[in-house]
Design a protein around this motif. Structure first.
Motif, PDB file in Angstrom:
ATOM      1  N   ILE A  76       0.831  -1.193   0.000  1.00  0.00           N
ATOM      2  CA  ILE A  76       0.000   0.000   0.000  1.00  0.00           C
ATOM      3  C   ILE A  76       0.872   1.252   0.000  1.00  0.00           C
ATOM      4  O   ILE A  76       0.511   2.282  -0.577  1.00  0.00           O
ATOM      5  CB  ILE A  76      -0.954  -0.011   1.214  1.00  0.00           C
ATOM      6  N   SER A 124      -9.450   4.841   2.641  1.00  0.00           N
ATOM      7  CA  SER A 124      -9.872   5.627   1.469  1.00  0.00           C
ATOM      8  C   SER A 124     -10.619   6.884   1.893  1.00  0.00           C
ATOM      9  O   SER A 124     -10.405   7.973   1.344  1.00  0.00           O
ATOM     10  CB  SER A 124     -10.761   4.771   0.562  1.00  0.00           C
ATOM     11  N   GLN A 166      -9.667  -0.861   4.796  1.00  0.00           N
ATOM     12  CA  GLN A 166      -9.423  -0.287   3.477  1.00  0.00           C
ATOM     13  C   GLN A 166     -10.371   0.870   3.177  1.00  0.00           C
ATOM     14  O   GLN A 166      -9.957   1.913   2.668  1.00  0.00           O
ATOM     15  CB  GLN A 166      -9.565  -1.368   2.401  1.00  0.00           C
ATOM     16  N   THR A 175      -5.665  -0.319  -4.617  1.00  0.00           N
ATOM     17  CA  THR A 175      -6.648  -0.161  -3.544  1.00  0.00           C
ATOM     18  C   THR A 175      -8.064  -0.442  -4.025  1.00  0.00           C
ATOM     19  O   THR A 175      -8.893  -0.954  -3.261  1.00  0.00           O
ATOM     20  CB  THR A 175      -6.566   1.250  -2.946  1.00  0.00           C
TER      21      THR A 175
END
Length: 530
Positions: free
Chosen positions: A56, A437, A433, A85
């Protein structure tokens, strides 16, 4: 929904008279071999999680070099991160169901091989499109690898003390892996080439696959495949639209037409997904997984923690490189104190206390300590010192996240039926995740808006530089300093927002998570009631 305090632990005999008979010498040898196998399995799981989290951030510092080498347009460079992602966050729920159907060990090996292949393809990329595609494939395989690793951890370690230690290691890797990725990215970019940020995964995967074949045991039986097609389309489609929507918001603004359409699609799809899941015989995400108060609290807390943590990496990287003039390598090592503190706290403190204290007695103070670190981070200034303005904040953040991640992972996966371990693990990863974001987009928007407001109130107009050469020479340093101050002001305002997210996480963790200490009880029975 039960409001009473719960205990969660593996089903182990509570009294001496219930204990199994003493093992014979041969059985003792077998038990020792099984113990060794479990800890070697933890090494494999740790390598998998490290590889997923590393990817990441490890390419973040290497991105400028890749952009020049592959002639990637500035407007397209975001796809190096976005492709990964998007696939990872959007397909996690489906990945969790695949784990439950195919088997944990099989899925782990498939995921490792696929991830390694995609990494090799990315390292050999000859164009931006080839690199973007490789990153998307990496994300697809990460979406099955992440839930496979966590569900294996859940089913492999059932003894309370062993479980605490194992989750301590896993929590440390999950929390510090992003910062380690920044360090590794800086080292690789400085001494090798950006391509090795991809190739390094092949080396890790080869070691992990070898260990998985030799040591990992998956005792859970596989179920017959029953696919919730409508739920898969709605759930994965909704998550893809949601993650991409926040990505577009970060780059193009919240009022952008594409951003608004993506958010509308995600809301409709996810609402329909929730409606469908309660009405099909084999749901993609069984409702009982998310309505349990302890698991629900863990999912929400993880999302809020990710909002703030991703923001720390984003703004601290900008600050150190853009304002303080740090090199990529020095920036990577600047994150080392936070990573080291997080690892020591998770393994050395949280893992020992979870068998003695209820999880919220760790995670609530943890979130408050992390919030204190965020508050300290708001003291950064253009001419400030790393030792006095950044380092203390990193130590507090490392302590806070170290106390938090380990009990959250343990609570979220405790008491889950073997056939649901994969999708539960995927839901926790999805929370992280999606939270990341949201944090990246929301905090970036707050920072940009605050900087613009500061410039309006304090910044000299650019036209002043054109008055005459003498005036321009005098005013330019002042204007540049004002611009730097405006950027730092934006960072600090966004950091206060991250501070608020951590305070909210502390409240939610204290109210919803009421599981008891990990003692000689029953994980299965304790977490079963909602």
């Amino acid at each position: 929904m039960s409001e009473t305090s719960e205990t969660f632990d593996p089903a182990i005999p509570r009294a001496a008279e219930d204990a199994p008979p003493a093992a014979s010498p041969g059985e003792g040898d077998e038990a020792a071999a099984a113990d060794a196998r479990r800890w070697l399995t933890l090494v494999v799981i740790g390598l998998c999680q490290l590889m997923i989290v590393l990817d990441i951030t490890v390419v973040t510092i290497a991105l400028p070099s890749a952009q020049i080498d592959l002639h990637i347009a500035p407007a397209d460079k975001q796809w190096v991160m976005t492709a990964y992602t998007l696939a990872f966050g959007g397909l996690l729920l489906l990945g969790g169901k695949i784990v439950d159907f195919v088997g944990r060990k099989n899925t782990l090996i498939i995921g490792l091989i696929g991830f390694a292949g995609a990494s090799a393809l990315g390292g050999a990329a000859i164009s931006g499109g080839m690199l973007f595609g490789a990153r998307a494939v990496q994300g697809c395989f990460a979406a099955i690898l992440a839930p496979a690793a966590l569900s294996l951890l859940t089913t492999t370690f059932t003894d309370p003390d062993e479980r605490a230690k194992a989750f301590g290691v896993f929590g440390a890797i999950a929390g510090a892996g992003s910062a380690i990725g920044l360090i590794l990215g800086g080292v690789i970019t400085n001494y090798l080439t950006w391509r090795w940020t991809m190739y390094i995964n092949v080396i890790i995967a080869v070691i992990a696959v070898t260990g998985a074949v030799l040591f990992v045991v998956d005792r859970a039986p596989r179920r017959s495949v029953r696919v919730d097609y409508l739920g898969t389309v709605l759930g994965c489609g909704g998550l893809l639209a949601l993650v991409y929507g926040f990505t577009k918001a970060a780059s193009d603004g919240w009022g952008n037409t594409t951003t608004l359409v993506l958010f509308a699609v995600s809301v409709v799809a996810l609402v329909l997904f929730g409606f469908v899941q309660g009405r099909v015989s084999a749901p993609l995400l069984p409702p009982h997984i998310v309505i349990n108060r302890n698991r629900a609290g863990s999912f929400i807390l993880m999302a809020l923690a990710a909002v703030s943590m991703f923001g720390v990496f984003l703004f601290l990287t900008y600050y150190l490189q853009g304002i303080k003039g740090y090199s990529a390598l020095r920036t990577g090592f600047a994150f080392l104190p936070m990573s080291a503190t997080l690892i020591v706290t998770s393994v050395g403190i949280a893992a020992r206390l979870l068998t003695k204290l209820p999880p919220r007695a760790l995670l609530v103070p943890g979130m408050l300590l992390a919030a204190g670190g965020m508050a300290w981070m708001t003291r950064i200034s253009v001419g400030g010192s790393y030792a006095t303005e950044v380092l203390p904040a990193e130590i507090l953040l490392g302590l806070g996240f170290g106390l938090t991640f380990m009990p959250v992972f343990s609570v979220a996966t405790a008491g889950v039926a073997p056939q649901d371990a994969g999708v539960t693990s995927a839901t926790l990863n999805t929370s992280q995740q999606v939270g990341g974001s949201i944090g990246t987009a929301l905090l970036n928007t707050i920072a940009v808006s605050a900087s613009a407001a500061y410039i309006t109130a304090h910044h000299l107009p650019p036209a002043a530089l054109a008055l005459n050469p003498a005036t321009a020479k005098t005013l330019k340093p002042l204007v540049l300093f004002a611009e730097a101050q405006a950027q730092v002001h934006g960072y600090t305002v966004a950091t206060w927002a991250a501070f608020g997210a951590l305070l909210l996480a502390a409240v939610i963790g204290g109210v919803l998570i009421n599981a008891g200490p990990m003692s000689q009880g029953s994980i299965e029975g304790a977490m079963g009631g909602a």
